[in-house]
Enzyme design. Structure first.
Site: not given
Ligand SMILES: Cc1ncc(COP(=O)(O)O)c(C=O)c1O
Length: 393
Positions: A182, A210, A241
């Site tokens: 991310s 992502h 997202k």
């Molecule tokens: C790589 C990754 N996994 C999981 C999440 C968590 O997802 P959510 O925003 O749906 O809780 C994020 C979000 O920030 C992320 O960047």
């Protein structure tokens, strides 16, 4: 007088202030969109994960309204007691078909999908082998599981192999990577890790937060992108997202999902999605399948903007996705770059320690399908002006 037991928090805050990395939260005055009003300023928004522009897509809004009207605003219970509606089951069946797996389970967020799943699947006697840049939710899930955690350098399959070789035969082991990282926008070493998982008998898990709606056919994620169907035991995706709403899911075998229904703590102990959220996600999957133009535009915009930043001479790391970091090193410098861009009409959030390493602070940009080329050119011009002024390029 009572001593303030939280005084240490002020010390921490003051320290961050002195380091120049403390900023107030940016507040959207209206919708989450490519062009948005934030803190009463009209800006090109390069900071959301709204990859496909679905947060404001008319078909998603309509389905959310319809579900609000017919099913109410909440579920009033956790999934495992009275909070499972037919629309949750429909979404799970639909996600399983989308991901080409036997079954899927939906969680309230991607964060709890990761943390709840890793902590449910592994225990004290197990080992978790994890990429050093994996998301915080994986790290938290790993800690909660009480398994032994072994970290390999970013995307280093040979290092992961050495860890696995040193483990006793028959050791239950989870091998885990983000699909897309991310903060850097690069892809996990999934093909090489899948080979290791096959060779060493590991459970293979990917967090495609992502990659959902971004990579693979119709946005099915990195497993589809790399042609690895059937080789990844646990696929996490997010509904928060590219899909524009909120939630996370796990796709895999029927037994995996049945087990998580009974052991994943966020499923057992936290109220389920309002039906309007499930309805929105179903509409998002429909749109993904029937309106391929969003993914096409996302990738056109990605290529245009990334090439533009690189041509200006910024350090954009090894990004392969719509996430393009502009790495500047020092935290205060990244925050100043972000502040000045904002004044110039571009919102690109500065990101410093502890979200990234101390010497890798950056401004992170994410383009979406709904940016126009003029928006992106405007942003590139602002990057050029401010980057020159600060001596970054
Ligand atoms: C790589 C990754 N996994 C999981 C999440 C968590 O997802 P959510 O925003 O749906 O809780 C994020 C979000 O920030 C992320 O960047």
């Amino acid at each position: 007088m009572r001593r303030n037991p939280l005084a240490y928090l002020d010390n921490e805050l003051n320290e961050w202030r002195a380091q120049g990395i403390l900023r107030p939260l940016r507040v959207l005055d209206g919708e989450q969109a490519a062009h948005a009003s934030i803190d009463h300023r009209s800006v090109v928004n390069l900071s959301s994960n709204n990859y496909l522009g679905f947060t404001t897509h008319p078909r998603l809004r309509e389905r959310a309204f319809a579900a609000l009207t017919s099913l109410g605003v909440g579920t009033g219970s956790v999934r495992s007691i009275a909070g499972t509606m037919e629309i949750h089951m429909e979404l799970e069946r639909r996600l399983a078909v989308f991901k080409r797996t036997e079954a899927a389970v939906v969680f309230q967020s991607g964060f709890v999908a990761n943390a709840g799943t890793v902590s449910a699947l592994l225990g004290r006697d197990d080992v978790i082998v994890s990429d050093e840049l994996n998301h915080a939710s994986i790290i938290d899930g790993a800690r909660l599981s009480r398994a032994t955690i072994k970290v390999f350098p970013h995307r280093d399959v040979m290092a992961a192999r050495r860890i696995l070789e040193a483990l006793p035969r028959g050791q239950r082991t989870l091998l885990i990577t983000d699909g897309v990282f991310s903060m850097d926008g690069d892809l996990g070493a999934l093909p090489g890790l899948c080979d290791l998982a096959d060779e060493f008998g590991c459970i293979m898990m990917v967090d495609d937060a992502h990659a959902s709606g971004v990579f693979g056919r119709e946005g099915r994620g990195t497993v589809d992108h790399f042609g690895l169907h059937g080789r990844v035991d646990v696929q996490v995706g997010t509904l928060s997202k590219a899909l524009g709403a909120l939630g996370g899911y796990v796709a895999g075998s029927q037994s995996l999902i049945e087990f998580l229904y009974r052991r994943a703590r966020p499923f057992l102990f936290s109220t389920s999605h309002p039906p309007s959220v499930a309805a929105t996600c179903l509409a998002a999957l429909d749109v993904l399948e029937s309106e391929p133009q969003w993914m096409e535009r996302l990738w056109q915009n990605t290529r245009f903007f990334k090439a533009g930043l690189q041509a200006l001479g910024f350090n954009t790391g090894g990004s392969e996705s719509p996430i393009t970091p502009v790495i500047v090193g020092d935290g205060a410098r990244a925050m100043t770059l972000s502040d000045k861009l904002f004044e110039a009409g571009v919102f690109a959030q500065g990101i410093a320690f502890p979200t990234v390493a101390r010497d890798k602070a950056r401004v992170r940009t994410i383009v979406t399908a709904t940016h126009t080329q003029a928006d992106l050119q405007f942003a590139l011009d602002a990057f050029k002006t401010v980057g020159t002024e600060l001596g970054i390029i």
